[in-house]
Write a protein that holds these residues in place. Structure first.
Motif, PDB file in Angstrom:
ATOM      1  N   TYR A 164      22.672   1.809 -74.755  1.00  0.00           N
ATOM      2  CA  TYR A 164      23.328   1.221 -75.923  1.00  0.00           C
ATOM      3  C   TYR A 164      24.303   0.119 -75.539  1.00  0.00           C
ATOM      4  O   TYR A 164      24.463  -0.858 -76.272  1.00  0.00           O
ATOM      5  N   LEU A 165      24.934   0.244 -74.377  1.00  0.00           N
ATOM      6  CA  LEU A 165      25.876  -0.787 -73.926  1.00  0.00           C
ATOM      7  C   LEU A 165      25.187  -2.052 -73.423  1.00  0.00           C
ATOM      8  O   LEU A 165      25.650  -3.160 -73.690  1.00  0.00           O
ATOM      9  N   PHE A 166      24.099  -1.899 -72.683  1.00  0.00           N
ATOM     10  CA  PHE A 166      23.545  -3.034 -71.951  1.00  0.00           C
ATOM     11  C   PHE A 166      22.159  -3.496 -72.389  1.00  0.00           C
ATOM     12  O   PHE A 166      21.814  -4.664 -72.198  1.00  0.00           O
ATOM     13  N   SER A 167      21.354  -2.614 -72.941  1.00  0.00           N
ATOM     14  CA  SER A 167      19.973  -2.972 -73.228  1.00  0.00           C
ATOM     15  C   SER A 167      19.810  -4.083 -74.270  1.00  0.00           C
ATOM     16  O   SER A 167      18.995  -4.982 -74.065  1.00  0.00           O
ATOM     17  N   PRO A 168      20.537  -4.072 -75.389  1.00  0.00           N
ATOM     18  CA  PRO A 168      20.316  -5.143 -76.377  1.00  0.00           C
ATOM     19  C   PRO A 168      20.522  -6.546 -75.788  1.00  0.00           C
ATOM     20  O   PRO A 168      19.647  -7.404 -75.915  1.00  0.00           O
ATOM     21  N   ASN A 169      21.639  -6.777 -75.130  1.00  0.00           N
ATOM     22  CA  ASN A 169      21.910  -8.109 -74.580  1.00  0.00           C
ATOM     23  C   ASN A 169      21.036  -8.415 -73.372  1.00  0.00           C
ATOM     24  O   ASN A 169      20.535  -9.533 -73.223  1.00  0.00           O
ATOM     25  N   GLY A 170      20.843  -7.437 -72.496  1.00  0.00           N
ATOM     26  CA  GLY A 170      20.004  -7.660 -71.326  1.00  0.00           C
ATOM     27  C   GLY A 170      18.561  -7.929 -71.700  1.00  0.00           C
ATOM     28  O   GLY A 170      17.902  -8.801 -71.115  1.00  0.00           O
ATOM     29  N   SER A 171      18.056  -7.201 -72.674  1.00  0.00           N
ATOM     30  CA  SER A 171      16.682  -7.426 -73.124  1.00  0.00           C
ATOM     31  C   SER A 171      16.539  -8.786 -73.790  1.00  0.00           C
ATOM     32  O   SER A 171      15.534  -9.475 -73.597  1.00  0.00           O
ATOM     33  N   ALA A 172      17.547  -9.195 -74.559  1.00  0.00           N
ATOM     34  CA  ALA A 172      17.519 -10.518 -75.194  1.00  0.00           C
ATOM     35  C   ALA A 172      17.459 -11.620 -74.135  1.00  0.00           C
ATOM     36  O   ALA A 172      16.671 -12.569 -74.246  1.00  0.00           O
ATOM     37  N   VAL A 173      18.263 -11.493 -73.089  1.00  0.00           N
ATOM     38  CA  VAL A 173      18.240 -12.477 -72.002  1.00  0.00           C
ATOM     39  C   VAL A 173      16.866 -12.481 -71.338  1.00  0.00           C
ATOM     40  O   VAL A 173      16.272 -13.542 -71.107  1.00  0.00           O
ATOM     41  N   GLY A 174      16.335 -11.307 -71.035  1.00  0.00           N
ATOM     42  CA  GLY A 174      15.026 -11.215 -70.394  1.00  0.00           C
ATOM     43  C   GLY A 174      13.913 -11.817 -71.233  1.00  0.00           C
ATOM     44  O   GLY A 174      13.043 -12.530 -70.720  1.00  0.00           O
ATOM     45  N   ILE A 175      13.935 -11.549 -72.533  1.00  0.00           N
ATOM     46  CA  ILE A 175      12.919 -12.113 -73.430  1.00  0.00           C
ATOM     47  C   ILE A 175      13.042 -13.626 -73.471  1.00  0.00           C
ATOM     48  O   ILE A 175      12.036 -14.342 -73.399  1.00  0.00           O
ATOM     49  N   ASN A 176      14.261 -14.141 -73.574  1.00  0.00           N
ATOM     50  CA  ASN A 176      14.452 -15.593 -73.583  1.00  0.00           C
ATOM     51  C   ASN A 176      13.929 -16.227 -72.294  1.00  0.00           C
ATOM     52  O   ASN A 176      13.276 -17.273 -72.329  1.00  0.00           O
ATOM     53  N   ILE A 177      14.227 -15.602 -71.159  1.00  0.00           N
ATOM     54  CA  ILE A 177      13.768 -16.141 -69.885  1.00  0.00           C
ATOM     55  C   ILE A 177      12.245 -16.106 -69.813  1.00  0.00           C
ATOM     56  O   ILE A 177      11.608 -17.093 -69.398  1.00  0.00           O
ATOM     57  N   LEU A 178      11.636 -15.012 -70.220  1.00  0.00           N
ATOM     58  CA  LEU A 178      10.186 -14.902 -70.228  1.00  0.00           C
ATOM     59  C   LEU A 178       9.554 -15.971 -71.121  1.00  0.00           C
ATOM     60  O   LEU A 178       8.621 -16.662 -70.715  1.00  0.00           O
ATOM     61  N   LEU A 179      10.096 -16.132 -72.322  1.00  0.00           N
ATOM     62  CA  LEU A 179       9.558 -17.143 -73.238  1.00  0.00           C
ATOM     63  C   LEU A 179       9.709 -18.553 -72.657  1.00  0.00           C
ATOM     64  O   LEU A 179       8.790 -19.372 -72.763  1.00  0.00           O
ATOM     65  N   TYR A 180      10.841 -18.819 -72.049  1.00  0.00           N
ATOM     66  CA  TYR A 180      11.052 -20.133 -71.424  1.00  0.00           C
ATOM     67  C   TYR A 180      10.038 -20.345 -70.288  1.00  0.00           C
ATOM     68  O   TYR A 180       9.377 -21.385 -70.217  1.00  0.00           O
ATOM     69  N   ALA A 181       9.916 -19.356 -69.411  1.00  0.00           N
ATOM     70  CA  ALA A 181       9.015 -19.490 -68.267  1.00  0.00           C
ATOM     71  C   ALA A 181       7.573 -19.710 -68.705  1.00  0.00           C
ATOM     72  O   ALA A 181       6.841 -20.479 -68.076  1.00  0.00           O
TER      73      ALA A 181
END
Length: 184
Positions: A164-181
Motif C-alpha cells: 500500500y505504501l510503495f506499489s501504486p507509485n512504483g507501478s506507475a513509474v514502471g508502467i511509464n518507463i515500459l510505455l516509453y521504452a
C-alpha cells in the motif's frame, strides 16, 4: 525462455544473440557491473540499434560512479553524455503523471529499519533519474538510482503495508518507463 529452474524473467547476457530478441532489458544492482570486452561490444550494438536498458536498485555515489564508468566503456562519453531527466520529460507523464521518482527501499531494508527508505543513509537520500540519450534525444539507458522501483511489484504477497505504501507509485513509474521504452 527463462534459464532452467528460474521463475520469471530470463537472464540474458550482454554478449548473447538472445539480447536482440529483447526490446528492452533491465539490470539490477548496476553499481557492481563489470562488462567484458565482448559484453561491451554486444551492449553497444544493442543500444545503437534503438534498444533500451533500464538500471534500477543501485544505491550511493560509489555505485553510481562505478556504473557510469562502465557505461563510458559502452558508449563513449564525448558522444553520449549522462544527463539528469527533469519532470518535463515524457517518462513523467506517459500514462501516469508524477513530479518525482519515489524512493522505494527493498522490503528487507524497510522492515529491518522500521520504515526507512534511504538504504545508504545520507549517501542515498536523493533519488536520481539519469539517462543517456541518442542523437534524437531518445533515452537509450535509464538509471533509477537510490531507489528500487521494481520492489514495488516484486513483493506484492509479502506485506500489505509495503504494497500500500510503495506499489501504486512504483507501478506507475514502471508502467511509464515500459510505455516509453516500447514507443520511442
Amino acid at each position: 525462455d527463462a534459464a532452467p529452474g528460474r521463475v520469471g524473467q530470463p537472464v540474458v547476457a550482454a554478449d548473447s544473440a538472445e539480447l536482440f530478441r529483447c526490446p528492452f532489458v533491465t539490470i539490477e544492482d548496476a553499481g557492481t557491473a563489470r562488462f567484458t570486452a565482448s559484453e561491451i561490444s554486444g551492449l553497444r550494438e544493442y543500444l545503437l540499434k534503438g534498444r533500451f536498458l533500464w538500471s534500477d536498485d543501485f544505491w550511493g555515489p560509489d555505485a553510481l560512479a562505478s556504473f557510469e564508468a562502465e557505461l563510458v566503456r559502452v558508449l563513449p562519453e564525448k558522444e553520449y553524455e549522462v544527463v539528469d531527466l527533469k519532470p518535463d520529460h515524457p517518462i513523467f507523464r506517459m500514462m501516469f503523471e508524477f513530479k518525482e521518482i519515489p524512493q522505494i527501499p527493498s522490503i528487507n531494508h524497510w522492515r529491518r529499519t522500521g520504515g526507512e527508505t534511504s538504504e545508504r543513509g545520507y549517501d542515498s537520500e536523493r533519488v536520481n533519474l539519469r539517462a543517456i540519450l541518442d542523437g534524437q534525444r531518445r533515452v537509450m539507458v535509464l538509471m533509477t538510482h537510490n531507489t528500487d522501483i521494481a520492489d514495488a511489484w516484486e513483493r506484492e504477497a509479502e506485506d500489505p503495508r509495503f504494497v500500500y505504501l510503495f506499489s501504486p507509485n512504483g507501478s506507475a513509474v514502471g508502467i511509464n518507463i515500459l510505455l516509453y521504452a516500447m514507443s520511442h
